[in-house]
Design an enzyme around this catalytic site. Structure first.
Site, PDB file in Angstrom:
ATOM      1  N   LYS A   1       0.837  -1.214   0.000  1.00  0.00           N
ATOM      2  CA  LYS A   1       0.000   0.000   0.000  1.00  0.00           C
ATOM      3  C   LYS A   1       0.867   1.257   0.000  1.00  0.00           C
ATOM      4  O   LYS A   1       0.568   2.228  -0.689  1.00  0.00           O
ATOM      5  CB  LYS A   1      -0.916   0.039   1.231  1.00  0.00           C
ATOM      6  CG  LYS A   1      -1.958  -1.046   1.252  1.00  0.00           C
ATOM      7  CD  LYS A   1      -3.026  -0.813   0.201  1.00  0.00           C
ATOM      8  CE  LYS A   1      -4.029  -1.940   0.241  1.00  0.00           C
ATOM      9  NZ  LYS A   1      -4.833  -2.083  -0.946  1.00  0.00           N
TER      10      LYS A   1
ATOM     11  N   LYS B   1      -2.495 -13.030  -8.134  1.00  0.00           N
ATOM     12  CA  LYS B   1      -3.772 -13.642  -7.781  1.00  0.00           C
ATOM     13  C   LYS B   1      -4.955 -12.891  -8.381  1.00  0.00           C
ATOM     14  O   LYS B   1      -4.819 -11.717  -8.754  1.00  0.00           O
ATOM     15  CB  LYS B   1      -3.904 -13.672  -6.263  1.00  0.00           C
ATOM     16  CG  LYS B   1      -3.942 -12.300  -5.632  1.00  0.00           C
ATOM     17  CD  LYS B   1      -4.494 -12.320  -4.220  1.00  0.00           C
ATOM     18  CE  LYS B   1      -4.642 -10.900  -3.706  1.00  0.00           C
ATOM     19  NZ  LYS B   1      -5.452 -10.733  -2.534  1.00  0.00           N
TER      20      LYS B   1
ATOM     21  N   LYS C   1      -9.645  -7.563  -7.623  1.00  0.00           N
ATOM     22  CA  LYS C   1     -10.744  -6.757  -8.169  1.00  0.00           C
ATOM     23  C   LYS C   1     -10.290  -5.766  -9.228  1.00  0.00           C
ATOM     24  O   LYS C   1     -11.076  -4.961  -9.705  1.00  0.00           O
ATOM     25  CB  LYS C   1     -11.453  -6.047  -7.020  1.00  0.00           C
ATOM     26  CG  LYS C   1     -12.249  -7.066  -6.226  1.00  0.00           C
ATOM     27  CD  LYS C   1     -12.980  -6.523  -5.053  1.00  0.00           C
ATOM     28  CE  LYS C   1     -13.759  -7.670  -4.415  1.00  0.00           C
ATOM     29  NZ  LYS C   1     -13.626  -7.746  -2.975  1.00  0.00           N
TER      30      LYS C   1
HETATM   31  P1  TYM Z   1     -10.861 -10.401   0.861  1.00  0.00           P
HETATM   32  O1  TYM Z   1     -12.185  -9.728   0.940  1.00  0.00           O
HETATM   33  O2  TYM Z   1      -9.813  -9.808  -0.005  1.00  0.00           O
HETATM   34  O3  TYM Z   1     -11.067 -11.907   0.423  1.00  0.00           O
HETATM   35  C1  TYM Z   1     -12.046 -12.734   1.046  1.00  0.00           C
HETATM   36  C2  TYM Z   1     -11.574 -14.161   1.059  1.00  0.00           C
HETATM   37  O4  TYM Z   1     -11.282 -14.606  -0.255  1.00  0.00           O
HETATM   38  C3  TYM Z   1      -9.951 -15.096  -0.313  1.00  0.00           C
HETATM   39  N1  TYM Z   1      -9.353 -14.741  -1.615  1.00  0.00           N
HETATM   40  C4  TYM Z   1      -8.688 -15.608  -2.393  1.00  0.00           C
HETATM   41  N2  TYM Z   1      -8.405 -16.906  -2.238  1.00  0.00           N
HETATM   42  C5  TYM Z   1      -7.707 -17.515  -3.229  1.00  0.00           C
HETATM   43  N3  TYM Z   1      -7.310 -16.896  -4.364  1.00  0.00           N
HETATM   44  C6  TYM Z   1      -7.581 -15.585  -4.568  1.00  0.00           C
HETATM   45  N4  TYM Z   1      -7.206 -14.981  -5.689  1.00  0.00           N
HETATM   46  C7  TYM Z   1      -8.289 -14.870  -3.542  1.00  0.00           C
HETATM   47  N5  TYM Z   1      -8.703 -13.592  -3.400  1.00  0.00           N
HETATM   48  C8  TYM Z   1      -9.344 -13.522  -2.205  1.00  0.00           C
HETATM   49  C9  TYM Z   1      -9.215 -14.438   0.833  1.00  0.00           C
HETATM   50  O5  TYM Z   1      -8.112 -15.219   1.244  1.00  0.00           O
HETATM   51  C10 TYM Z   1     -10.286 -14.359   1.879  1.00  0.00           C
HETATM   52  O6  TYM Z   1     -10.380 -15.585   2.575  1.00  0.00           O
HETATM   53  N6  TYM Z   1      -8.811  -8.985   5.161  1.00  0.00           N
HETATM   54  C11 TYM Z   1      -9.709  -9.949   4.568  1.00  0.00           C
HETATM   55  C12 TYM Z   1     -11.095  -9.940   5.173  1.00  0.00           C
HETATM   56  C13 TYM Z   1     -11.081 -10.216   6.633  1.00  0.00           C
HETATM   57  C14 TYM Z   1     -10.875 -11.479   7.243  1.00  0.00           C
HETATM   58  C15 TYM Z   1     -10.933 -11.244   8.652  1.00  0.00           C
HETATM   59  C16 TYM Z   1     -10.652 -12.771   6.755  1.00  0.00           C
HETATM   60  C17 TYM Z   1     -11.249  -9.293   7.617  1.00  0.00           C
HETATM   61  N7  TYM Z   1     -11.155  -9.910   8.824  1.00  0.00           N
HETATM   62  C18 TYM Z   1     -10.769 -12.267   9.553  1.00  0.00           C
HETATM   63  C19 TYM Z   1     -10.476 -13.797   7.673  1.00  0.00           C
HETATM   64  C20 TYM Z   1     -10.543 -13.546   9.059  1.00  0.00           C
HETATM   65  C21 TYM Z   1      -9.835  -9.624   3.103  1.00  0.00           C
HETATM   66  O7  TYM Z   1      -9.623  -8.508   2.718  1.00  0.00           O
HETATM   67  O8  TYM Z   1     -10.290 -10.641   2.332  1.00  0.00           O
END
Ligand code: TYM
Length: 329
Positions: free
Chosen positions: A111, A194, A197
């Protein structure tokens, strides 16, 4: 029964990475665990959504969770900001998180590099808020994709530090989880890294078939193999990884054989991949649309979730306050 928790940030529609990396695991875990799943809307504030966008993004993610098969009766599905106990635990954990270690996390360093004009303190303490999400229900398992591994490591560090500081064995050390398999990284369509968005990289569960076809046909490839059994470049490996997720073993074998014998036509492979993605997402797309139109159902699910989540969260917070030494006079 062990407790499971995971979350998704409310920054737009779910993509195949969210679905295959995390949400399918959430659905599989519902029967055997005490499950908490939530929409991380506080985390989304680091990107300054307008009030209208914030609300509609939360609604979309709730609808998508439900459409993917989260059962709001069996699991606890809630919105992070509906549970103020999370914010208090975040404050308490912040006292125990060092600026140096937060500055060294890969996501924070990214970031700083990509948006130097907006390095807010919320970004720095993002892993602390995640730890609060996980520890507020004293979770054991966290189904996530590979990209969240470092954040999980930080959560364990904060939990261990709290336990040591107060000489208690209060917080379990939560483990990332993918049914005994390695955590998944679903690749994007732009050749590297990966699925996320960014434009041209991700396919959303709600994308119409025509949009899926267009996106897949534009995916980055290379000039093609020039000798038999040639090592694959990253963009081609990524296309095969996506096929591994949505296509049949016969289809995958066919295209591998074509690649290894230098007969492959990437256009044909992409056409097949697009159709297989469409087949996999068809039932979800319909369901998402149905649920998005059903405000009463979404309201009921979120209300039920808030109640269950607050019951669990307030118990933890009461105990944490006591351990720390906050006591009534
Ligand atoms: P976020 O919203 O970016 O993603 C949500 C979930 O999807 C998984 N994910 C992926 N897995 C495999 N390949 C990919 N390309 C891919 N993109 C996203 C992420 O690993 C996630 O499981 N900070 C977190 C949200 C969060 C969270 C938490 C997760 C907040 N508090 C506590 C677990 C526990 C996030 O931004 O995920």
């Amino acid at each position: 029964m062990e407790t499971v928790l995971s979350g998704i940030r409310s920054t737009g529609n779910l993509h195949l990475g969210n679905y295959y990396g995390a949400v399918t695991n959430f659905v599989r875990m519902q029967k055997d665990y005490n499950c908490y799943f939530f929409v991380a809307d506080l985390h989304s504030l680091t990107t300054y959504p307008t009030p209208e966008d914030l609300h509609s993004n939360v609604k979309t993610v709730l609808a998508e969770y439900l459409a993917c098969g989260i059962d709001p009766e069996a699991s606890t599905l809630y919105v992070q900001s509906d549970v103020p106990e999370v914010s208090e635990l975040y404050l308490l954990l912040n006292m125990n998180a060092y600026v140096g270690e937060l500055e060294r996390t890969t996501t924070f360093k990214d970031k700083v590099r990509t948006q130097p004009d907006n390095v807010n303190a919320g970004l720095l303490t993002y892993p602390v808020l995640m730890a609060a999400d996980i520890l507020i229900h004293r979770s054991h398992k966290v189904p996530v994709g590979k990209d969240q591994e470092q954040n999980l490591e930080m959560t364990r560090k904060f939990a261990r530090r709290f336990n040591n500081m107060y000489g208690v064995d209060y917080f379990p050390l939560p483990q990332s989880f993918n049914f005994g398999k390695e955590l998944l990284k679903v690749p994007g369509l732009d050749g590297t890294g990966k699925m996320g968005k960014t434009d041209g990289n991700g396919i959303y569960l709600v994308d119409e078939p025509e949009v899926v076809r267009k996106k897949v046909m534009r995916a980055v490839t290379d000039a093609g193999p020039t000798k038999e059994n040639q090592e694959m470049s990253e963009p081609i490996k990524n296309i095969f990884s996506l096929m591994d997720i949505v296509s049949t073993p016969e289809t995958i074998d066919h295209f591998r054989e074509q690649y290894n014998t230098c007969k492959i036509r990437y256009g044909d492979m992409k056409k097949q991949l697009a159709e297989d993605i469409i087949k996999a997402t068809d039932p979800l797309r319909e369901k998402i649309r149905e649920i998005l139109a059903d405000d009463a159902y979404i309201r009921k699910a979120a209300g039920m979730g808030q109640e269950k989540a607050r019951a669990s969260a307030s118990k933890t917070l009461r105990e944490v306050r006591q351990i720390i030494g906050f006591k009534p006079f």
